[in-house]
Design a protein around this motif. Structure first.
Motif, mmCIF file in Angstrom:
data_model
loop_
_atom_site.group_PDB
_atom_site.id
_atom_site.type_symbol
_atom_site.label_atom_id
_atom_site.label_comp_id
_atom_site.label_asym_id
_atom_site.label_seq_id
_atom_site.Cartn_x
_atom_site.Cartn_y
_atom_site.Cartn_z
ATOM 1 N N ASP A 97 0.799 -1.148 -0.026
ATOM 2 C CA ASP A 97 0.038 -0.175 -0.174
ATOM 3 C C ASP A 97 0.894 1.337 -0.122
ATOM 4 O OD1 ASP A 97 -2.428 -1.324 0.193
ATOM 5 O OD2 ASP A 97 -1.866 -2.004 2.187
ATOM 6 N N VAL A 98 1.888 1.206 0.857
ATOM 7 C CA VAL A 98 2.890 2.393 0.741
ATOM 8 C C VAL A 98 3.279 2.531 -0.801
ATOM 9 C CG1 VAL A 98 5.051 3.122 1.642
ATOM 10 C CG2 VAL A 98 3.651 2.059 3.121
ATOM 11 N N LEU A 99 3.777 1.608 -1.200
ATOM 12 C CA LEU A 99 4.258 1.697 -2.480
ATOM 13 C C LEU A 99 3.263 2.175 -3.544
ATOM 14 C CD1 LEU A 99 6.303 -1.641 -3.091
ATOM 15 C CD2 LEU A 99 7.231 0.625 -3.167
ATOM 16 N N ALA A 100 2.071 1.677 -3.504
ATOM 17 C CA ALA A 100 1.055 2.040 -4.590
ATOM 18 C C ALA A 100 0.378 3.383 -4.339
ATOM 19 C CB ALA A 100 -0.081 0.895 -4.229
ATOM 20 N N SER A 101 0.269 4.046 -3.022
ATOM 21 C CA SER A 101 -0.411 5.006 -2.999
ATOM 22 C C SER A 101 0.147 6.164 -1.890
ATOM 23 C CB SER A 101 -1.940 4.776 -2.365
ATOM 24 O OG SER A 101 -1.729 4.057 -1.352
ATOM 25 N N GLN A 102 1.311 5.814 -1.390
ATOM 26 C CA GLN A 102 1.666 6.852 -0.372
ATOM 27 C C GLN A 102 2.984 7.823 -0.762
ATOM 28 O OE1 GLN A 102 2.020 5.608 3.727
ATOM 29 N NE2 GLN A 102 0.318 4.486 3.353
ATOM 30 N N ASN A 120 1.372 -5.038 9.940
ATOM 31 C CA ASN A 120 0.342 -5.515 8.941
ATOM 32 C C ASN A 120 0.606 -6.616 8.157
ATOM 33 O OD1 ASN A 120 -1.648 -3.806 10.310
ATOM 34 N ND2 ASN A 120 -1.058 -2.255 9.002
ATOM 35 N N ASP A 121 1.660 -6.455 7.501
ATOM 36 C CA ASP A 121 2.353 -7.610 6.801
ATOM 37 C C ASP A 121 2.634 -8.762 7.568
ATOM 38 O OD1 ASP A 121 3.788 -6.264 3.838
ATOM 39 O OD2 ASP A 121 3.385 -4.768 5.593
ATOM 40 N N ALA A 122 3.155 -8.834 8.751
ATOM 41 C CA ALA A 122 3.198 -9.822 9.549
ATOM 42 C C ALA A 122 1.935 -10.290 10.107
ATOM 43 C CB ALA A 122 4.206 -9.545 10.474
ATOM 44 N N GLY A 123 0.827 -9.917 9.985
ATOM 45 C CA GLY A 123 -0.335 -10.140 10.432
ATOM 46 C C GLY A 123 -0.805 -10.149 11.859
ATOM 47 N N PHE A 124 -0.238 -8.658 12.106
ATOM 48 C CA PHE A 124 -0.567 -8.136 13.470
ATOM 49 C C PHE A 124 -1.819 -8.170 14.090
ATOM 50 C CE2 PHE A 124 -2.176 -4.302 15.881
ATOM 51 C CZ PHE A 124 -1.681 -4.434 16.992
ATOM 52 N N ALA A 125 -2.937 -8.174 13.161
ATOM 53 C CA ALA A 125 -4.201 -8.016 13.760
ATOM 54 C C ALA A 125 -4.847 -9.393 13.977
ATOM 55 C CB ALA A 125 -5.003 -7.123 12.710
ATOM 56 N N ASP A 126 -4.272 -10.214 13.226
ATOM 57 C CA ASP A 126 -4.974 -11.820 13.373
ATOM 58 C C ASP A 126 -3.969 -12.283 14.499
ATOM 59 O OD1 ASP A 126 -6.158 -14.026 12.282
ATOM 60 O OD2 ASP A 126 -4.095 -15.130 11.851
ATOM 61 N N VAL A 127 -2.844 -11.897 14.782
ATOM 62 C CA VAL A 127 -1.973 -12.247 15.972
ATOM 63 C C VAL A 127 -2.553 -11.947 17.196
ATOM 64 C CG1 VAL A 127 -0.013 -11.972 17.099
ATOM 65 C CG2 VAL A 127 0.258 -12.411 14.685
ATOM 66 N N MET A 128 -3.173 -10.651 17.300
ATOM 67 C CA MET A 128 -3.811 -10.381 18.368
ATOM 68 C C MET A 128 -5.200 -10.902 18.633
ATOM 69 S SD MET A 128 -1.456 -8.396 19.662
ATOM 70 C CE MET A 128 -2.356 -7.992 21.140
ATOM 71 N N SER A 129 -5.775 -11.145 17.771
ATOM 72 C CA SER A 129 -7.137 -11.666 17.856
ATOM 73 C C SER A 129 -6.907 -13.218 18.218
ATOM 74 C CB SER A 129 -8.071 -11.573 16.475
ATOM 75 O OG SER A 129 -7.566 -12.172 15.579
ATOM 76 N N GLY A 156 12.411 -8.652 2.143
ATOM 77 C CA GLY A 156 12.469 -8.203 0.719
ATOM 78 C C GLY A 156 11.332 -7.142 0.421
ATOM 79 N N GLN A 157 10.010 -7.258 1.157
ATOM 80 C CA GLN A 157 9.030 -6.236 1.083
ATOM 81 C C GLN A 157 9.317 -4.889 1.577
ATOM 82 O OE1 GLN A 157 7.517 -8.529 -1.101
ATOM 83 N NE2 GLN A 157 5.582 -7.142 -0.476
ATOM 84 N N LEU A 158 10.125 -4.600 2.500
ATOM 85 C CA LEU A 158 10.635 -3.672 3.137
ATOM 86 C C LEU A 158 11.873 -3.026 2.265
ATOM 87 C CD1 LEU A 158 11.238 -4.687 6.996
ATOM 88 C CD2 LEU A 158 9.446 -3.141 6.034
ATOM 89 N N ASP A 159 12.589 -4.077 1.502
ATOM 90 C CA ASP A 159 13.728 -3.778 0.677
ATOM 91 C C ASP A 159 13.179 -2.653 -0.383
ATOM 92 O OD1 ASP A 159 15.787 -4.318 2.060
ATOM 93 O OD2 ASP A 159 15.847 -6.271 0.941
ATOM 94 N N LYS A 160 11.911 -3.225 -1.017
ATOM 95 C CA LYS A 160 11.256 -2.614 -2.068
ATOM 96 C C LYS A 160 10.775 -1.190 -1.658
ATOM 97 C CE LYS A 160 9.561 -6.810 -4.043
ATOM 98 N NZ LYS A 160 8.033 -7.543 -4.300
#
Length: 272
Positions: A97-102, A120-129, A156-160
């Motif tokens: 999303d950062v790459l696409a629109s920010q 969010n890439d690592a699934g933060f919300a799902d981990v907490m729930s 690799g995603q952070l590198d991009k």
């Protein structure tokens, strides 16, 4: 005598001309201000921890991105008056999303960039729930899955993202901020066992380590907010983070206004 005065006058004139020419040459030879020195715009990128979800006072123009006037980027810009301020961080943002629109506001006049991304890439919300609603073993298992993603894919995603920032804003000083630990350990904490709390904190440490490594490899500054939040975790009695909020689930496990001003802002200010 006349000849001596004439010679003296000529000598003075030549000296003056020489000084003037030397000064002109020096002025022409002096380096122009570097692009980095001239670049003073500030662009704030990233996810909900940068947009200020949980801090309230959301800008109506930001819609679902929930950019807050109490978020650290807005507070820093208000205090420091950069030549321009573009606030594109957005709730729920992943690296894609950062790459696409920010990144649109980035350019040669950008002197400072801040970003939080990766959770969010690592699934933060799902981990907490998972950890809040399910067993200790399910919580630990979900965290191990997140750690495997952090090892295999997130770098690799952070590198991009980091490479794109450098390409679009080559003069910018980039500050990558991490995430706090969520729980104070020891004692009792309603709803979560010590096992779950410890596993969640370890996951935050694991994610921060990976983000810090990628930031350093790109020549960026990593801002570690964990020390600032120490004593203000959930279950501390003075929490700067929201716990589970059933009335506004999206604000759960995000910094309150105090976490933005007392935690994120000073870390960013010292790193900027």
């Amino acid at each position: 005598m006349r000849r001596s005065r004439f010679a003296a006058c000529m000598s003075s004139l030549l000296l003056a001309v020489g000084v003037a020419l030397t000064g002109a040459t020096t002025a022409q030879a002096s380096p122009q201000a570097s692009p980095q020195a001239a670049a003073t715009g500030y662009v704030a990128l990233g996810d909900s921890y940068s947009s200020g979800v949980g801090a309230g006072s959301y800008l109506s123009s930001s819609g679902d991105c929930k950019r807050s006037t109490k978020a650290y980027p807005y507070l820093w810009a208000t205090a420091n008056a950069p030549s321009s301020f573009d606030f594109t961080a957005c709730s729920g943002a992943r690296t894609g999303d950062v790459l696409a629109s920010q990144l649109g506001p980035l350019g040669p006049n950008t002197g400072l960039v801040s970003i939080t991304v990766g959770g969010n890439d690592a699934g933060f919300a799902d981990v907490m729930s998972t950890c809040v609603l399910q067993s200790d073993s399910s919580c630990v298992s979900r965290i191990n899955t997140a750690k495997a993603y952090v090892d295999s894919t997130l770098p690799g995603q952070l590198d991009k993202v980091y490479s794109a920032i450098s390409a679009k804003a080559p003069a910018a000083h980039v500050v990558v901020l991490g995430y706090p630990r969520f729980y104070q350990l020891g004692g009792t904490c309603a709803g979560l066992s010590q096992t779950k709390r410890s596993a969640i904190n370890n996951a935050a440490d694991y994610l921060n380590t990976a983000i810090a490594k990628r930031a350093a490899d790109h020549g960026f500054t990593f801002g570690d907010v964990r020390p600032a939040f120490t004593g203000h975790e959930l279950c501390s009695g003075s929490a700067w983070l929201h716990s589970l909020n059933l009335l506004n689930v999206g604000e759960s496990y995000h910094p309150k206004a105090a976490g933005q001003s007392g935690g994120y802002l000073p870390v960013f200010r010292n790193a900027a």
